[in-house]
Design a protein around this motif. Structure first.
Motif, mmCIF file in Angstrom:
data_model
loop_
_atom_site.group_PDB
_atom_site.id
_atom_site.type_symbol
_atom_site.label_atom_id
_atom_site.label_comp_id
_atom_site.label_asym_id
_atom_site.label_seq_id
_atom_site.Cartn_x
_atom_site.Cartn_y
_atom_site.Cartn_z
ATOM 1 N N PRO A 1 24.228 -41.214 3.956
ATOM 2 C CA PRO A 1 23.601 -42.107 4.932
ATOM 3 C C PRO A 1 22.094 -41.895 4.981
ATOM 4 O O PRO A 1 21.606 -40.795 4.695
ATOM 5 C CB PRO A 1 24.248 -41.702 6.257
ATOM 6 C CG PRO A 1 24.725 -40.315 6.053
ATOM 7 C CD PRO A 1 25.048 -40.188 4.591
ATOM 8 N N PRO A 2 21.342 -42.937 5.347
ATOM 9 C CA PRO A 2 19.898 -42.765 5.510
ATOM 10 C C PRO A 2 19.605 -41.822 6.669
ATOM 11 O O PRO A 2 20.436 -41.628 7.560
ATOM 12 C CB PRO A 2 19.387 -44.170 5.808
ATOM 13 C CG PRO A 2 20.567 -45.025 6.024
ATOM 14 C CD PRO A 2 21.785 -44.286 5.619
ATOM 15 N N VAL A 3 18.411 -41.254 6.659
ATOM 16 C CA VAL A 3 17.982 -40.321 7.691
ATOM 17 C C VAL A 3 16.683 -40.840 8.300
ATOM 18 O O VAL A 3 15.754 -41.186 7.570
ATOM 19 C CB VAL A 3 17.747 -38.914 7.093
ATOM 20 C CG1 VAL A 3 17.185 -37.963 8.126
ATOM 21 C CG2 VAL A 3 19.030 -38.375 6.488
ATOM 22 N N VAL A 4 16.627 -40.910 9.624
ATOM 23 C CA VAL A 4 15.382 -41.277 10.294
ATOM 24 C C VAL A 4 14.477 -40.055 10.221
ATOM 25 O O VAL A 4 14.770 -39.013 10.803
ATOM 26 C CB VAL A 4 15.615 -41.705 11.756
ATOM 27 C CG1 VAL A 4 14.291 -41.966 12.455
ATOM 28 C CG2 VAL A 4 16.502 -42.934 11.814
ATOM 29 N N ALA A 5 13.383 -40.184 9.476
ATOM 30 C CA ALA A 5 12.463 -39.067 9.264
ATOM 31 C C ALA A 5 11.390 -39.000 10.338
ATOM 32 O O ALA A 5 10.948 -37.916 10.715
ATOM 33 C CB ALA A 5 11.823 -39.190 7.882
ATOM 34 N N THR A 6 10.953 -40.145 10.828
ATOM 35 C CA THR A 6 9.912 -40.210 11.856
ATOM 36 C C THR A 6 10.310 -41.249 12.896
ATOM 37 O O THR A 6 10.733 -42.346 12.539
ATOM 38 C CB THR A 6 8.553 -40.627 11.240
ATOM 39 O OG1 THR A 6 8.248 -39.741 10.177
ATOM 40 C CG2 THR A 6 7.454 -40.602 12.275
ATOM 41 N N ASN A 7 10.185 -40.889 14.163
ATOM 42 C CA ASN A 7 10.451 -41.817 15.257
ATOM 43 C C ASN A 7 9.634 -41.345 16.457
ATOM 44 O O ASN A 7 10.135 -40.682 17.347
ATOM 45 C CB ASN A 7 11.946 -41.852 15.588
ATOM 46 C CG ASN A 7 12.273 -42.857 16.670
ATOM 47 O OD1 ASN A 7 11.417 -43.602 17.126
ATOM 48 N ND2 ASN A 7 13.519 -42.861 17.098
ATOM 49 N N THR A 8 8.324 -41.694 16.456
ATOM 50 C CA THR A 8 7.424 -41.185 17.493
ATOM 51 C C THR A 8 7.404 -42.035 18.749
ATOM 52 O O THR A 8 6.930 -41.577 19.783
ATOM 53 C CB THR A 8 5.974 -41.111 16.969
ATOM 54 O OG1 THR A 8 5.509 -42.427 16.696
ATOM 55 C CG2 THR A 8 5.871 -40.242 15.736
ATOM 56 N N GLY A 9 7.892 -43.281 18.665
ATOM 57 C CA GLY A 9 7.726 -44.181 19.800
ATOM 58 C C GLY A 9 6.261 -44.549 19.942
ATOM 59 O O GLY A 9 5.441 -44.217 19.085
ATOM 60 N N MET A 10 5.912 -45.260 21.013
ATOM 61 C CA MET A 10 4.506 -45.611 21.249
ATOM 62 C C MET A 10 4.295 -45.944 22.708
ATOM 63 O O MET A 10 5.234 -46.247 23.436
ATOM 64 C CB MET A 10 4.065 -46.771 20.351
ATOM 65 C CG MET A 10 4.770 -48.083 20.624
ATOM 66 S SD MET A 10 4.134 -49.519 19.710
ATOM 67 C CE MET A 10 4.095 -48.986 18.045
ATOM 68 N N SER A 11 3.041 -45.897 23.120
ATOM 69 C CA SER A 11 2.636 -46.304 24.465
ATOM 70 C C SER A 11 1.694 -47.483 24.325
ATOM 71 O O SER A 11 0.887 -47.531 23.399
ATOM 72 C CB SER A 11 1.910 -45.161 25.183
ATOM 73 O OG SER A 11 2.764 -44.073 25.364
ATOM 74 N N MET A 12 1.803 -48.430 25.253
ATOM 75 C CA MET A 12 0.904 -49.589 25.214
ATOM 76 C C MET A 12 0.778 -50.190 26.601
ATOM 77 O O MET A 12 1.614 -49.967 27.470
ATOM 78 C CB MET A 12 1.393 -50.614 24.188
ATOM 79 C CG MET A 12 2.819 -51.087 24.391
ATOM 80 S SD MET A 12 3.552 -51.959 22.999
ATOM 81 C CE MET A 12 2.407 -53.208 22.602
#
Length: 99
Positions: free
Chosen positions: A31-42
């Protein structure tokens, strides 16, 4: 990846030396792996671009043309792809984030 074992063959009078028996093990569809998931603020009304710096995945079996994200449960705002509404599948590809 490889595996294997050694075999010897014997009859009533003699035995051969040890001989390796090799097995090539092919990878399965990992299966694929989520390597980066920082989210964001706006701020309200602001538009930001999600790049691979904020969201990226890897898959040893696939390249960026195949990795697909599906958007669900949007709680507020709108997710756009190239300044347009997402397609009916609510999805985009990893390559879209790298563009």
């Amino acid at each position: 990846t490889s595996a294997g074992f050694d075999v010897t063959v014997s009859d009533e009078l003699s035995t051969t030396g040890s001989h390796p028996f090799s097995i090539a093990v092919s990878a399965v569809n990992d299966p694929p792996v989520v390597a980066t998931n920082t989210g964001m603020s706006m701020r309200a009304g602001e538009t930001q671009t999600i790049t691979t710096y904020r969201l990226s995945s890897v898959d040893i079996d696939s390249d960026n043309d195949v990795l697909e994200y599906t958007v669900s449960n949007v709680r507020a705002g709108t997710v756009l792809l190239n300044n347009a509404a997402l397609p009916s599948s609510n999805s985009f590809k990893q390559r879209d984030l790298a563009a």
